[in-house]
Design a protein around this motif. Structure first.
Motif, PDB file in Angstrom:
ATOM      1  N   ARG A   1       0.768  -1.170  -0.001  1.00 36.24           N
ATOM      2  CA  ARG A   1       0.132  -0.114  -0.209  1.00 36.24           C
ATOM      3  C   ARG A   1       1.077   1.188   0.074  1.00 36.24           C
ATOM      4  NH1 ARG A   1      -3.246   1.594   5.215  1.00 36.24           N
ATOM      5  NH2 ARG A   1      -1.143   2.020   5.994  1.00 36.24           N
ATOM      6  N   GLU A   2       1.859   1.294   0.856  1.00 35.03           N
ATOM      7  CA  GLU A   2       2.680   2.432   1.022  1.00 35.03           C
ATOM      8  C   GLU A   2       3.525   2.597  -0.275  1.00 35.03           C
ATOM      9  OE1 GLU A   2       2.479   4.659   3.462  1.00 35.03           O
ATOM     10  OE2 GLU A   2       0.625   3.179   3.620  1.00 35.03           O
ATOM     11  N   ALA A   3       4.008   1.635  -0.710  1.00 39.10           N
ATOM     12  CA  ALA A   3       4.804   1.686  -2.157  1.00 39.10           C
ATOM     13  C   ALA A   3       3.716   2.040  -3.245  1.00 39.10           C
ATOM     14  CB  ALA A   3       5.438   0.211  -2.473  1.00 39.10           C
ATOM     15  N   ILE A   4       2.488   1.598  -3.381  1.00 40.13           N
ATOM     16  CA  ILE A   4       1.636   2.324  -4.248  1.00 40.13           C
ATOM     17  C   ILE A   4       1.567   3.772  -4.177  1.00 40.13           C
ATOM     18  CG2 ILE A   4      -0.848   2.217  -5.023  1.00 40.13           C
ATOM     19  CD1 ILE A   4      -1.003  -0.731  -4.036  1.00 40.13           C
ATOM     20  N   ASP A   5       1.360   4.063  -2.938  1.00 40.17           N
ATOM     21  CA  ASP A   5       1.074   5.530  -2.762  1.00 40.17           C
ATOM     22  C   ASP A   5       2.275   6.491  -3.021  1.00 40.17           C
ATOM     23  OD1 ASP A   5      -0.618   7.659  -1.480  1.00 40.17           O
ATOM     24  OD2 ASP A   5       1.194   8.106  -0.792  1.00 40.17           O
ATOM     25  N   ARG A   6       3.497   5.846  -2.581  1.00 40.24           N
ATOM     26  CA  ARG A   6       4.710   6.587  -2.953  1.00 40.24           C
ATOM     27  C   ARG A   6       4.807   6.646  -4.589  1.00 40.24           C
ATOM     28  NH1 ARG A   6       6.651   4.400   1.240  1.00 40.24           N
ATOM     29  NH2 ARG A   6       7.525   2.489   0.005  1.00 40.24           N
ATOM     30  N   TYR A   7       4.730   5.500  -5.114  1.00 48.41           N
ATOM     31  CA  TYR A   7       4.964   5.647  -6.827  1.00 48.41           C
ATOM     32  C   TYR A   7       4.168   6.430  -7.485  1.00 48.41           C
ATOM     33  CZ  TYR A   7       5.416   4.378 -11.434  1.00 48.41           C
ATOM     34  OH  TYR A   7       5.593   4.325 -12.820  1.00 48.41           O
ATOM     35  N   PHE A   8       2.834   6.270  -7.212  1.00 45.78           N
ATOM     36  CA  PHE A   8       1.907   6.947  -8.250  1.00 45.78           C
ATOM     37  C   PHE A   8       1.578   8.379  -7.754  1.00 45.78           C
ATOM     38  CE2 PHE A   8       0.490   2.578  -8.957  1.00 45.78           C
ATOM     39  CZ  PHE A   8       0.326   2.662 -10.326  1.00 45.78           C
ATOM     40  N   ARG A   9       2.008   8.854  -6.401  1.00 47.55           N
ATOM     41  CA  ARG A   9       1.960  10.170  -6.215  1.00 47.55           C
ATOM     42  C   ARG A   9       3.072  10.754  -6.821  1.00 47.55           C
ATOM     43  NH1 ARG A   9      -1.037  12.373  -2.407  1.00 47.55           N
ATOM     44  NH2 ARG A   9      -1.824  10.484  -1.812  1.00 47.55           N
ATOM     45  N   GLU A  10       4.176  10.236  -6.803  1.00 45.93           N
ATOM     46  CA  GLU A  10       5.655  10.691  -7.344  1.00 45.93           C
ATOM     47  C   GLU A  10       5.245  10.804  -8.830  1.00 45.93           C
ATOM     48  OE1 GLU A  10       9.869   8.942  -7.555  1.00 45.93           O
ATOM     49  OE2 GLU A  10       9.337   9.352  -5.760  1.00 45.93           O
ATOM     50  N   ARG A  11       4.798   9.695  -9.696  1.00 42.85           N
ATOM     51  CA  ARG A  11       4.255   9.773 -10.991  1.00 42.85           C
ATOM     52  C   ARG A  11       3.713  10.921 -11.372  1.00 42.85           C
ATOM     53  NH1 ARG A  11       2.144   4.506 -14.082  1.00 42.85           N
ATOM     54  NH2 ARG A  11       0.666   5.801 -15.098  1.00 42.85           N
ATOM     55  N   ILE A  12       2.640  11.200 -10.565  1.00 41.27           N
ATOM     56  CA  ILE A  12       1.546  12.500 -10.922  1.00 41.27           C
ATOM     57  C   ILE A  12       2.569  13.735 -10.780  1.00 41.27           C
ATOM     58  CG2 ILE A  12      -0.277  13.558  -9.988  1.00 41.27           C
ATOM     59  CD1 ILE A  12      -1.290  10.710  -9.098  1.00 41.27           C
ATOM     60  N   LEU A  13       3.253  13.803  -9.513  1.00 36.71           N
ATOM     61  CA  LEU A  13       3.905  15.061  -9.441  1.00 36.71           C
ATOM     62  C   LEU A  13       5.274  15.383 -10.184  1.00 36.71           C
ATOM     63  CD1 LEU A  13       3.424  14.994  -5.574  1.00 36.71           C
ATOM     64  CD2 LEU A  13       2.127  16.351  -7.299  1.00 36.71           C
ATOM     65  N   THR A  14       5.956  14.328 -10.635  1.00 32.74           N
ATOM     66  CA  THR A  14       7.197  14.557 -11.140  1.00 32.74           C
ATOM     67  C   THR A  14       7.368  13.610 -12.393  1.00 32.74           C
ATOM     68  OG1 THR A  14       8.410  12.960  -9.630  1.00 32.74           O
ATOM     69  CG2 THR A  14       8.328  15.197  -8.870  1.00 32.74           C
ATOM     70  N   GLY A  15       6.660  12.773 -12.515  1.00 30.42           N
ATOM     71  CA  GLY A  15       6.727  11.800 -13.579  1.00 30.42           C
ATOM     72  C   GLY A  15       7.225  10.539 -13.498  1.00 30.42           C
ATOM     73  N   GLY A  16       7.714  10.409 -11.931  1.00 26.78           N
ATOM     74  CA  GLY A  16       8.081   9.172 -11.602  1.00 26.78           C
ATOM     75  C   GLY A  16       9.532   8.828 -11.645  1.00 26.78           C
ATOM     76  N   ASP A  17      10.134   7.784 -11.013  1.00 22.56           N
ATOM     77  CA  ASP A  17      11.614   7.501 -11.255  1.00 22.56           C
ATOM     78  C   ASP A  17      11.747   5.989 -11.040  1.00 22.56           C
ATOM     79  OD1 ASP A  17      11.992   6.992  -8.498  1.00 22.56           O
ATOM     80  OD2 ASP A  17      12.874   8.775  -7.940  1.00 22.56           O
ATOM     81  N   ASP A  18      12.866   5.477 -11.406  1.00 23.20           N
ATOM     82  CA  ASP A  18      13.092   4.328 -11.469  1.00 23.20           C
ATOM     83  C   ASP A  18      13.192   3.475 -10.125  1.00 23.20           C
ATOM     84  OD1 ASP A  18      13.185   4.168 -14.084  1.00 23.20           O
ATOM     85  OD2 ASP A  18      15.366   4.016 -14.218  1.00 23.20           O
ATOM     86  N   GLN A  19      13.581   4.285  -9.106  1.00 25.64           N
ATOM     87  CA  GLN A  19      13.732   3.751  -7.744  1.00 25.64           C
ATOM     88  C   GLN A  19      12.530   3.525  -6.987  1.00 25.64           C
ATOM     89  OE1 GLN A  19      16.432   6.325  -5.808  1.00 25.64           O
ATOM     90  NE2 GLN A  19      17.933   4.765  -5.652  1.00 25.64           N
ATOM     91  N   SER A  20      11.537   4.346  -7.492  1.00 27.91           N
ATOM     92  CA  SER A  20      10.278   3.993  -6.674  1.00 27.91           C
ATOM     93  C   SER A  20       9.582   3.134  -7.427  1.00 27.91           C
ATOM     94  CB  SER A  20       9.261   5.446  -6.634  1.00 27.91           C
ATOM     95  OG  SER A  20       9.413   6.012  -7.834  1.00 27.91           O
ATOM     96  N   LEU A  21       9.680   3.104  -8.714  1.00 27.61           N
ATOM     97  CA  LEU A  21       9.058   1.844  -9.552  1.00 27.61           C
ATOM     98  C   LEU A  21       9.632   0.492  -9.117  1.00 27.61           C
ATOM     99  CD1 LEU A  21       7.219   0.863 -11.839  1.00 27.61           C
ATOM    100  CD2 LEU A  21       9.086   1.244 -13.423  1.00 27.61           C
ATOM    101  N   ALA A  22      11.006   0.457  -9.080  1.00 21.66           N
ATOM    102  CA  ALA A  22      11.455  -0.670  -8.375  1.00 21.66           C
ATOM    103  C   ALA A  22      10.930  -1.111  -7.089  1.00 21.66           C
ATOM    104  CB  ALA A  22      13.124  -0.738  -8.554  1.00 21.66           C
ATOM    105  N   ALA A  23      10.846  -0.312  -6.023  1.00 20.53           N
ATOM    106  CA  ALA A  23      10.401  -0.576  -4.763  1.00 20.53           C
ATOM    107  C   ALA A  23       8.840  -1.024  -4.891  1.00 20.53           C
ATOM    108  CB  ALA A  23      10.496   0.754  -4.101  1.00 20.53           C
ATOM    109  N   LEU A  24       8.194  -0.308  -5.628  1.00 21.33           N
ATOM    110  CA  LEU A  24       6.873  -0.942  -6.077  1.00 21.33           C
ATOM    111  C   LEU A  24       6.699  -2.438  -6.742  1.00 21.33           C
ATOM    112  CD1 LEU A  24       3.658  -0.522  -6.323  1.00 21.33           C
ATOM    113  CD2 LEU A  24       3.925   0.708  -8.341  1.00 21.33           C
ATOM    114  N   LEU A  25       7.518  -2.611  -7.562  1.00 26.91           N
ATOM    115  CA  LEU A  25       7.596  -3.829  -8.009  1.00 26.91           C
ATOM    116  C   LEU A  25       8.008  -5.030  -7.404  1.00 26.91           C
ATOM    117  CD1 LEU A  25       8.868  -2.960 -11.661  1.00 26.91           C
ATOM    118  CD2 LEU A  25       6.540  -3.617 -11.143  1.00 26.91           C
ATOM    119  N   GLU A  26       9.167  -4.506  -6.378  1.00 27.29           N
ATOM    120  CA  GLU A  26       9.559  -5.667  -5.250  1.00 27.29           C
ATOM    121  C   GLU A  26       8.492  -5.795  -4.434  1.00 27.29           C
ATOM    122  OE1 GLU A  26      13.017  -3.825  -3.370  1.00 27.29           O
ATOM    123  OE2 GLU A  26      14.122  -3.857  -5.498  1.00 27.29           O
TER     124      GLU A  26
END
Length: 181
Positions: A77-102
Protein backbone atom coordinates in the motif's frame (compact mmCIF):
# COMPACT_ATOMS: atom_id res chain seq x y z
CA UNK A 1 -13.17 5.13 16.21
CA UNK A 2 -15.68 3.28 14.06
CA UNK A 3 -15.74 3.37 10.26
CA UNK A 4 -17.90 1.93 7.54
CA UNK A 5 -16.77 1.30 4.00
CA UNK A 6 -18.98 3.42 1.72
CA UNK A 7 -19.01 4.01 -2.05
CA UNK A 8 -17.19 7.33 -1.45
CA UNK A 9 -14.17 5.38 -0.13
CA UNK A 10 -13.94 3.57 -3.48
CA UNK A 11 -14.06 6.51 -5.88
CA UNK A 12 -10.38 6.17 -6.80
CA UNK A 13 -11.20 4.27 -9.97
CA UNK A 14 -8.91 1.29 -9.29
CA UNK A 15 -8.48 -1.17 -6.43
CA UNK A 16 -4.81 -0.22 -5.96
CA UNK A 17 -5.74 3.45 -5.51
CA UNK A 18 -8.57 2.58 -3.12
CA UNK A 19 -6.07 0.59 -1.05
CA UNK A 20 -3.61 3.53 -1.04
CA UNK A 21 -6.47 5.82 -0.03
CA UNK A 22 -7.16 3.74 3.08
CA UNK A 23 -5.00 6.32 4.86
CA UNK A 24 -7.10 9.41 5.53
CA UNK A 25 -5.27 12.77 5.52
CA UNK A 26 -1.99 10.97 4.80
CA UNK A 27 0.15 14.11 4.81
CA UNK A 28 -1.30 15.68 7.95
CA UNK A 29 0.46 13.93 10.84
CA UNK A 30 -1.87 15.45 13.44
CA UNK A 31 -5.07 14.21 11.77
CA UNK A 32 -3.83 11.14 9.82
CA UNK A 33 -5.96 8.00 10.19
CA UNK A 34 -4.85 4.59 8.92
CA UNK A 35 -8.12 2.75 8.40
CA UNK A 36 -6.32 -0.60 8.24
CA UNK A 37 -4.89 0.00 11.72
CA UNK A 38 -8.43 0.01 13.15
CA UNK A 39 -9.56 -3.40 14.33
CA UNK A 40 -11.22 -5.45 11.57
CA UNK A 41 -11.11 -2.72 8.91
CA UNK A 42 -8.57 -4.64 6.81
CA UNK A 43 -10.73 -7.75 7.16
CA UNK A 44 -13.89 -5.90 6.05
CA UNK A 45 -12.22 -4.14 3.11
CA UNK A 46 -12.46 -7.01 0.55
CA UNK A 47 -16.22 -7.38 0.96
CA UNK A 48 -16.72 -3.63 0.50
CA UNK A 49 -14.33 -3.62 -2.48
CA UNK A 50 -16.37 -6.41 -4.08
CA UNK A 51 -19.43 -4.19 -3.75
CA UNK A 52 -18.09 -0.71 -4.52
CA UNK A 53 -14.69 -0.85 -6.29
CA UNK A 54 -14.57 0.23 -9.96
CA UNK A 55 -12.59 -2.95 -10.81
CA UNK A 56 -14.88 -5.36 -8.95
CA UNK A 57 -15.86 -7.21 -12.13
CA UNK A 58 -12.20 -7.99 -12.88
CA UNK A 59 -11.42 -9.64 -9.56
CA UNK A 60 -14.68 -11.27 -8.50
CA UNK A 61 -14.87 -12.42 -4.91
CA UNK A 62 -11.72 -11.57 -3.01
CA UNK A 63 -10.77 -12.66 0.47
CA UNK A 64 -8.94 -10.81 3.24
CA UNK A 65 -5.18 -10.86 3.55
CA UNK A 66 -3.90 -13.67 5.76
CA UNK A 67 -2.79 -12.27 9.12
CA UNK A 68 0.81 -13.38 8.53
CA UNK A 69 0.86 -11.36 5.24
CA UNK A 70 -0.67 -8.13 6.55
CA UNK A 71 2.68 -6.35 6.96
CA UNK A 72 3.57 -7.10 3.32
CA UNK A 73 0.16 -5.81 2.21
CA UNK A 74 0.72 -2.56 4.14
CA UNK A 75 4.19 -2.27 2.57
CA UNK A 76 2.57 -2.68 -0.86
CA UNK A 77 0.00 0.00 0.00
CA UNK A 78 2.74 2.44 0.94
CA UNK A 79 4.76 1.65 -2.21
CA UNK A 80 1.63 2.22 -4.33
CA UNK A 81 1.04 5.60 -2.77
CA UNK A 82 4.70 6.66 -3.06
CA UNK A 83 5.09 5.60 -6.69
CA UNK A 84 1.83 6.94 -8.12
CA UNK A 85 1.95 10.18 -6.13
CA UNK A 86 5.51 10.74 -7.40
CA UNK A 87 4.50 9.79 -10.94
CA UNK A 88 1.71 12.39 -10.88
CA UNK A 89 3.90 15.13 -9.43
CA UNK A 90 7.23 14.54 -11.18
CA UNK A 91 6.79 11.78 -13.74
CA UNK A 92 8.19 9.11 -11.40
CA UNK A 93 11.59 7.53 -11.20
CA UNK A 94 13.14 4.09 -11.49
CA UNK A 95 13.80 3.74 -7.74
CA UNK A 96 10.18 4.19 -6.68
CA UNK A 97 9.05 1.91 -9.52
CA UNK A 98 11.57 -0.74 -8.44
CA UNK A 99 10.35 -0.50 -4.82
CA UNK A 100 6.76 -0.90 -5.99
CA UNK A 101 7.61 -3.91 -8.17
CA UNK A 102 9.54 -5.52 -5.29
CA UNK A 103 6.58 -5.06 -2.92
CA UNK A 104 4.25 -6.51 -5.56
CA UNK A 105 6.51 -9.50 -6.18
CA UNK A 106 6.67 -10.28 -2.47
CA UNK A 107 2.88 -10.10 -2.14
CA UNK A 108 2.33 -12.24 -5.24
CA UNK A 109 4.79 -14.90 -4.02
CA UNK A 110 3.18 -15.18 -0.59
CA UNK A 111 -0.50 -14.23 -1.01
CA UNK A 112 -3.47 -16.46 -1.63
CA UNK A 113 -4.31 -15.98 -5.35
CA UNK A 114 -7.85 -14.90 -4.40
CA UNK A 115 -6.78 -12.41 -1.76
CA UNK A 116 -7.23 -8.66 -1.84
CA UNK A 117 -3.43 -8.40 -1.79
CA UNK A 118 -3.05 -10.36 -5.04
CA UNK A 119 -5.92 -8.43 -6.65
CA UNK A 120 -4.27 -5.17 -5.57
CA UNK A 121 -0.98 -6.21 -7.18
CA UNK A 122 -2.81 -6.98 -10.44
CA UNK A 123 -4.55 -3.61 -10.22
CA UNK A 124 -1.14 -1.92 -9.90
CA UNK A 125 0.02 -3.61 -13.11
CA UNK A 126 -3.04 -2.27 -14.93
CA UNK A 127 -2.29 1.25 -13.63
CA UNK A 128 1.37 1.10 -14.64
CA UNK A 129 0.30 0.11 -18.16
CA UNK A 130 -2.48 2.72 -18.24
CA UNK A 131 -2.56 4.24 -21.76
CA UNK A 132 -3.15 7.81 -20.54
CA UNK A 133 -1.36 8.22 -17.20
CA UNK A 134 -2.17 11.95 -17.10
CA UNK A 135 -5.69 10.95 -16.05
CA UNK A 136 -4.34 9.95 -12.64
CA UNK A 137 -4.57 12.86 -10.21
CA UNK A 138 -4.33 13.90 -6.57
CA UNK A 139 -7.45 15.43 -5.01
CA UNK A 140 -7.05 19.12 -4.31
CA UNK A 141 -8.92 18.74 -1.02
CA UNK A 142 -8.18 15.39 0.65
CA UNK A 143 -5.01 14.37 -1.19
CA UNK A 144 -6.33 10.98 -2.27
CA UNK A 145 -5.30 9.45 -5.60
CA UNK A 146 -7.92 8.99 -8.32
CA UNK A 147 -8.39 8.41 -12.04
CA UNK A 148 -10.09 11.29 -13.83
CA UNK A 149 -12.55 9.63 -16.19
CA UNK A 150 -14.31 12.87 -17.11
CA UNK A 151 -14.63 13.57 -20.81
CA UNK A 152 -12.57 16.78 -20.72
CA UNK A 153 -10.11 15.55 -18.04
CA UNK A 154 -10.92 18.47 -15.75
CA UNK A 155 -11.92 16.67 -12.56
CA UNK A 156 -10.11 18.20 -9.59
CA UNK A 157 -11.76 16.38 -6.69
CA UNK A 158 -11.71 12.80 -5.53
CA UNK A 159 -15.47 13.03 -4.96
CA UNK A 160 -17.42 16.14 -5.92
CA UNK A 161 -20.11 15.46 -3.31
CA UNK A 162 -17.57 15.54 -0.50
CA UNK A 163 -14.28 17.16 -1.48
CA UNK A 164 -15.66 19.50 -4.14
CA UNK A 165 -18.42 20.78 -1.88
CA UNK A 166 -15.98 21.33 0.99
CA UNK A 167 -13.60 23.30 -1.19
CA UNK A 168 -16.41 25.40 -2.65
CA UNK A 169 -17.85 26.06 0.81
CA UNK A 170 -14.41 27.12 2.10
CA UNK A 171 -13.96 29.47 -0.86
CA UNK A 172 -17.42 30.97 -0.26
CA UNK A 173 -16.68 31.42 3.45
CA UNK A 174 -13.37 33.18 2.72
CA UNK A 175 -15.00 35.52 0.17
CA UNK A 176 -17.80 36.40 2.60
CA UNK A 177 -15.29 36.99 5.39
CA UNK A 178 -13.31 39.38 3.17
CA UNK A 179 -16.49 41.36 2.37
CA UNK A 180 -17.18 42.10 6.05
CA UNK A 181 -15.82 45.59 6.92
Amino acid sequence: MSFSWTPHRFAGGALALDVANSVVLRHDAARRIDRFAVSNQMRDFPQAAAEFCAERALFGKIVPVARENEADFIALREAIDRYFRERILTGGDDQSLAALLEAMAKVLREANPGSVAAATAHSVLRLIAMPDPERMKICGNCGWLFIDRSKNRSRAWFDMAVCGNRAKANRHYRRKKEEIP
